[in-house]
Motif scaffolding. Structure first.
Motif, PDB file in Angstrom:
ATOM      1  N   ILE A 192       0.882  -1.180   0.000  1.00  0.00           N
ATOM      2  CA  ILE A 192       0.000   0.000   0.000  1.00  0.00           C
ATOM      3  C   ILE A 192       0.913   1.222   0.000  1.00  0.00           C
ATOM      4  CG2 ILE A 192      -1.930   1.155   1.168  1.00  0.00           C
ATOM      5  CD1 ILE A 192      -2.605  -1.480   2.510  1.00  0.00           C
ATOM      6  N   ASN A 193       1.468   1.534  -1.151  1.00  0.00           N
ATOM      7  CA  ASN A 193       2.554   2.516  -1.225  1.00  0.00           C
ATOM      8  C   ASN A 193       2.285   3.707  -2.135  1.00  0.00           C
ATOM      9  OD1 ASN A 193       2.713   1.201  -3.669  1.00  0.00           O
ATOM     10  ND2 ASN A 193       4.556   0.048  -3.147  1.00  0.00           N
ATOM     11  N   THR A 194       1.041   3.851  -2.588  1.00  0.00           N
ATOM     12  CA  THR A 194       0.640   5.048  -3.340  1.00  0.00           C
ATOM     13  C   THR A 194      -0.623   5.607  -2.689  1.00  0.00           C
ATOM     14  OG1 THR A 194      -0.806   3.848  -4.885  1.00  0.00           O
ATOM     15  CG2 THR A 194       1.535   4.037  -5.492  1.00  0.00           C
ATOM     16  N   LEU A 195      -0.909   6.891  -2.941  1.00  0.00           N
ATOM     17  CA  LEU A 195      -2.132   7.466  -2.363  1.00  0.00           C
ATOM     18  C   LEU A 195      -3.372   6.829  -2.964  1.00  0.00           C
ATOM     19  CD1 LEU A 195      -1.382  11.258  -1.808  1.00  0.00           C
ATOM     20  CD2 LEU A 195      -1.302   9.365  -0.197  1.00  0.00           C
ATOM     21  N   GLU A 196      -3.276   6.377  -4.219  1.00  0.00           N
ATOM     22  CA  GLU A 196      -4.406   5.665  -4.823  1.00  0.00           C
ATOM     23  C   GLU A 196      -4.684   4.366  -4.069  1.00  0.00           C
ATOM     24  OE1 GLU A 196      -2.699   8.271  -8.052  1.00  0.00           O
ATOM     25  OE2 GLU A 196      -1.872   6.896  -6.552  1.00  0.00           O
ATOM     26  N   SER A 197      -3.617   3.608  -3.759  1.00  0.00           N
ATOM     27  CA  SER A 197      -3.817   2.351  -3.023  1.00  0.00           C
ATOM     28  C   SER A 197      -4.252   2.616  -1.578  1.00  0.00           C
ATOM     29  CB  SER A 197      -2.548   1.501  -3.057  1.00  0.00           C
ATOM     30  OG  SER A 197      -1.458   2.163  -2.452  1.00  0.00           O
ATOM     31  N   VAL A 198      -3.795   3.728  -1.004  1.00  0.00           N
ATOM     32  CA  VAL A 198      -4.271   4.127   0.328  1.00  0.00           C
ATOM     33  C   VAL A 198      -5.782   4.367   0.291  1.00  0.00           C
ATOM     34  CG1 VAL A 198      -4.224   5.987   2.056  1.00  0.00           C
ATOM     35  CG2 VAL A 198      -2.076   5.066   1.166  1.00  0.00           C
ATOM     36  N   ASP A 199      -6.247   5.089  -0.728  1.00  0.00           N
ATOM     37  CA  ASP A 199      -7.682   5.355  -0.864  1.00  0.00           C
ATOM     38  C   ASP A 199      -8.486   4.057  -0.979  1.00  0.00           C
ATOM     39  OD1 ASP A 199      -7.726   8.126  -0.686  1.00  0.00           O
ATOM     40  OD2 ASP A 199      -7.376   8.422  -2.827  1.00  0.00           O
ATOM     41  N   VAL A 200      -7.960   3.089  -1.738  1.00  0.00           N
ATOM     42  CA  VAL A 200      -8.675   1.827  -1.930  1.00  0.00           C
ATOM     43  C   VAL A 200      -8.718   1.036  -0.626  1.00  0.00           C
ATOM     44  CG1 VAL A 200      -8.613  -0.402  -3.114  1.00  0.00           C
ATOM     45  CG2 VAL A 200      -8.221   1.701  -4.409  1.00  0.00           C
ATOM     46  N   HIS A 201      -7.600   0.995   0.091  1.00  0.00           N
ATOM     47  CA  HIS A 201      -7.582   0.294   1.372  1.00  0.00           C
ATOM     48  C   HIS A 201      -8.541   0.956   2.373  1.00  0.00           C
ATOM     49  CE1 HIS A 201      -6.064  -2.199   4.601  1.00  0.00           C
ATOM     50  NE2 HIS A 201      -5.784  -1.130   5.324  1.00  0.00           N
ATOM     51  N   CYS A 202      -8.534   2.286   2.402  1.00  0.00           N
ATOM     52  CA  CYS A 202      -9.458   3.016   3.285  1.00  0.00           C
ATOM     53  C   CYS A 202     -10.904   2.776   2.879  1.00  0.00           C
ATOM     54  CB  CYS A 202      -9.138   4.512   3.261  1.00  0.00           C
ATOM     55  SG  CYS A 202      -7.546   4.935   4.003  1.00  0.00           S
ATOM     56  N   PHE A 203     -11.145   2.619   1.583  1.00  0.00           N
ATOM     57  CA  PHE A 203     -12.494   2.285   1.119  1.00  0.00           C
ATOM     58  C   PHE A 203     -12.931   0.939   1.692  1.00  0.00           C
ATOM     59  CE2 PHE A 203     -15.460   0.288  -1.874  1.00  0.00           C
ATOM     60  CZ  PHE A 203     -16.454   1.257  -1.930  1.00  0.00           C
ATOM     61  N   GLY A 204     -11.985   0.002   1.808  1.00  0.00           N
ATOM     62  CA  GLY A 204     -12.294  -1.289   2.419  1.00  0.00           C
ATOM     63  C   GLY A 204     -12.749  -1.125   3.859  1.00  0.00           C
ATOM     64  N   HIS A 205     -12.051  -0.269   4.624  1.00  0.00           N
ATOM     65  CA  HIS A 205     -12.461   0.024   6.008  1.00  0.00           C
ATOM     66  C   HIS A 205     -13.879   0.609   6.036  1.00  0.00           C
ATOM     67  CE1 HIS A 205      -8.695  -0.389   8.455  1.00  0.00           C
ATOM     68  NE2 HIS A 205      -8.134  -0.342   7.254  1.00  0.00           N
ATOM     69  N   LEU A 206     -14.130   1.558   5.130  1.00  0.00           N
ATOM     70  CA  LEU A 206     -15.429   2.224   5.071  1.00  0.00           C
ATOM     71  C   LEU A 206     -16.546   1.241   4.717  1.00  0.00           C
ATOM     72  CD1 LEU A 206     -17.255   4.709   5.006  1.00  0.00           C
ATOM     73  CD2 LEU A 206     -16.398   5.224   2.728  1.00  0.00           C
ATOM     74  N   LEU A 207     -16.274   0.372   3.733  1.00  0.00           N
ATOM     75  CA  LEU A 207     -17.267  -0.619   3.327  1.00  0.00           C
ATOM     76  C   LEU A 207     -17.563  -1.593   4.474  1.00  0.00           C
ATOM     77  CD1 LEU A 207     -19.019  -1.778   1.010  1.00  0.00           C
ATOM     78  CD2 LEU A 207     -17.058  -3.214   0.380  1.00  0.00           C
ATOM     79  N   TYR A 208     -16.540  -1.975   5.208  1.00  0.00           N
ATOM     80  CA  TYR A 208     -16.730  -2.858   6.370  1.00  0.00           C
ATOM     81  C   TYR A 208     -17.650  -2.190   7.395  1.00  0.00           C
ATOM     82  CZ  TYR A 208     -15.437  -6.334   9.929  1.00  0.00           C
ATOM     83  OH  TYR A 208     -15.462  -7.345  10.878  1.00  0.00           O
ATOM     84  N   GLU A 209     -17.412  -0.900   7.659  1.00  0.00           N
ATOM     85  CA  GLU A 209     -18.237  -0.160   8.624  1.00  0.00           C
ATOM     86  C   GLU A 209     -19.683  -0.041   8.141  1.00  0.00           C
ATOM     87  OE1 GLU A 209     -16.843   3.425  11.540  1.00  0.00           O
ATOM     88  OE2 GLU A 209     -15.828   3.286   9.616  1.00  0.00           O
ATOM     89  N   MET A 210     -19.869   0.238   6.860  1.00  0.00           N
ATOM     90  CA  MET A 210     -21.225   0.328   6.319  1.00  0.00           C
ATOM     91  C   MET A 210     -21.940  -1.024   6.428  1.00  0.00           C
ATOM     92  SD  MET A 210     -21.320   2.823   2.974  1.00  0.00           S
ATOM     93  CE  MET A 210     -20.126   1.971   1.950  1.00  0.00           C
ATOM     94  N   THR A 211     -21.192  -2.110   6.254  1.00  0.00           N
ATOM     95  CA  THR A 211     -21.788  -3.444   6.231  1.00  0.00           C
ATOM     96  C   THR A 211     -22.116  -3.961   7.627  1.00  0.00           C
ATOM     97  OG1 THR A 211     -20.517  -3.951   4.224  1.00  0.00           O
ATOM     98  CG2 THR A 211     -21.468  -5.817   5.434  1.00  0.00           C
ATOM     99  N   TYR A 212     -21.175  -3.786   8.568  1.00  0.00           N
ATOM    100  CA  TYR A 212     -21.311  -4.395   9.896  1.00  0.00           C
ATOM    101  C   TYR A 212     -21.597  -3.402  11.020  1.00  0.00           C
ATOM    102  CZ  TYR A 212     -19.186  -8.247   7.314  1.00  0.00           C
ATOM    103  OH  TYR A 212     -18.917  -9.213   6.379  1.00  0.00           O
TER     104      TYR A 212
END
Length: 515
Positions: free
Chosen positions: A327-347
């Protein structure tokens, strides 16, 4: 515009997201109380550590302040009689250490100002609300149409970013929110480019970006004004929270944990991915996606805080991203953070730890597929998918967006180049931090392996084998010398005096390396 003074030369810009760890090294009993000597360390470097001295009453005061979070924290109970006994002090020290471990490993508590001030008083002694109010007051000297209604105390998680409820004097019913933030450690833009880009933000029009009403900056900080939304953010919706409440109260221990409906997850997720793609295509670094940075306007999500990357502020999830070298670019940071956000929306809550080994039952397997691509062990090890790839996944590919607003965000070529260089510098610092953490982990694993009971037993067995082998070889060598000596003594009289001595044959014994 006379607004905010330049920071002192050589000012250290701390990364407030770097974890602090605390270990009680000793205790000392004075006349009527006991003091605990604590070693605090920032990050992985032992050199970046210091000692603090705290009494039980200091822990008690901190714990009372943290009660707003609604958590049951394991502070050892008070004791009025026998509290100077040696055994009691030793037991209490264990309890206080456990307490420190709990608050420093809780993602929200560890980043809050109360804990930072307790563990690092030298760097967190300032009254940041007062500083922000002074700076904002200076701004209003030249902009008299605005008026502060009230400070919105601690509604955000950042220590150096403060919020105020505002109004326009000739429009008293309209409520706005002003945010003021100091510079962070990732500010790589020149002062001129920084101020120009901040002032460009009100011109950014996108159906999924929350509109900036006014923005200005100087060499040390930035001030932005937006419309105040009574309904709050996406995180407020998930946690059933009131927007004006303090961050710790709203999100640390939600009373009811419940995820969103599948259609909401699909729609909000698609909208957020669309705006991320827009920013990535523009070359505008974001890196600050989380549920509190998504404003809800009806059924529409709008992204907040585009200014954070310009200010050089570290991400809410930086301590997670720094653990994974892919996770070494800001684009990949955004995608990883999106995973956190999706997890929160789901659970209805964040994941307990990352990477996530297994996911609880979800409204759809399509949700789990996206979560696996962004939060699983394999994803964190091998790298994140692109935003375009996520948009093509079944969870989002069939979502129809009905907005007719055309996105607009014109960035001059010169500023685009400045953004590109700043983005590379932000990524370089992240990569360097990841490298240091990786090396520290390898060293720690090696030391742990070397010091394990099994390894110690192996080394003892090898040492005994080597000692026994050496004893056998020494015995054989001694026997050979004794035999040669006897042979020489027995044959010396028959040897002709003129015959040359025979050369000594080379040794054929080989010392075997230990297994």
């Amino acid at each position: 515009m006379a607004f905010m003074e330049k920071p002192p030369a050589g000012k250290v810009l701390l990364d407030d997201t770097v974890p602090l760890t605390a270990a009680i090294e000793a205790s000392q009993s004075l006349q009527s109380h006991t003091e605990y000597i604590i070693r605090v360390q920032r990050g992985i470097s032992v050199e970046n550590s210091w000692q603090i001295v705290r009494r039980y009453s200091d822990f008690d005061l901190l714990n009372n302040s943290l009660q707003i979070a609604g958590l049951s924290l394991p502070l050892p109970p008070k004791k009025l009689i026998g509290n100077m006994d040696r055994e009691f002090i030793a037991e209490r020290q264990k309890g206080l250490q456990n307490y420190l471990n709990v608050i420093t490993t809780n993602h929200i508590l560890s980043n809050c100002e109360l804990v930072k001030k307790f563990l690092d008083p030298n760097n967190y002694s300032a009254n940041y609300t007062e500083i922000a109010l002074q700076q904002v007051s200076m701004f209003f000297r030249s902009e008299p149409k605005w008026e502060v209604v009230e400070p919105l105390k601690d509604i955000g998680w950042r220590i150096r970013k403060k919020y105020f409820l505002m109004k326009i004097k000739n429009q008293p019913k309209e409520r706005l929110v002003l945010s003021w933030a100091d510079l962070g450690p990732d500010k790589y833009l020149s002062d001129k480019d920084f101020q120009c880009l901040i002032k460009l933000l009100p011109s950014c029009l996108h159906p999924y970006i929350y509109r900036v009403t006014f923005a200005t900056a100087n060499e040390s900080s930035a001030l932005l004004i937006r419309t105040f939304n009574e309904k709050g953010t996406l995180k407020d919706l998930i946690y059933k929270a009131k927007p004006k409440d303090p961050f710790l109260k709203k999100y640390c221990n939600p009373k009811k944990i419940q995820g969103l409906e599948l259609q909401q997850i699909k729609t909000y997720g698609r909208q957020i991915l669309e705006v991320l793609k827009f920013l990535h295509d523009k070359g505008f670094p974001y890196g600050h996606l989380h549920a509190s940075n998504v404003m809800l306007d009806g059924d529409t999500c709008r992204l907040l805080d585009l200014e954070n990357s310009l200010l050089g502020l570290p991400s809410f999830y930086r301590s997670y991203c720094s653990q994974f070298r892919k996770i070494n670019t800001l684009e990949s940071v955004d995608v990883h953070c999106f995973g956190h956000l999706l997890y929160e929306m789901t659970y209805g809550r964040p994941p307990d730890s990352v990477p996530v080994d297994s996911f609880p039952p979800a409204p759809s397997m399509a949700v789990v597929a996206v979560l696996e691509s962004t939060l699983s062990c394999e994803a964190c090890k091998n790298g994140m998918p692109t935003v375009s790839r996520l948009l093509q996944m079944p969870l989002f590919s069939d979502v129809l967006l009905t907005t007719s607003e055309k996105p607009q965000f014109k960035i001059p070529t010169k500023l685009k180049e400045a953004l590109r260089i700043a983005k590379e510098c932000i990524e370089k610092r992240l990569i360097e931090e990841q490298k240091q953490i990786h090396q520290h982990r390898r060293l720690t694993r090696a030391q742990s392996h070397h010091g394990s009971e099994e390894e110690r037993k192996k080394r003892k067995i090898l040492a005994r084998k080597k000692s026994k082998r050496s004893a056998i070889e020494n015995s054989e060598e001694h026997s050979a010398k004794y035999s040669n000596s006897n042979n020489s003594a027995g044959s010396g009289a028959s040897s002709p005096l003129t015959s040359p001595s025979s050369p000594t044959p080379p040794s054929t014994s080989v010392e075997h390396a230990p297994f």
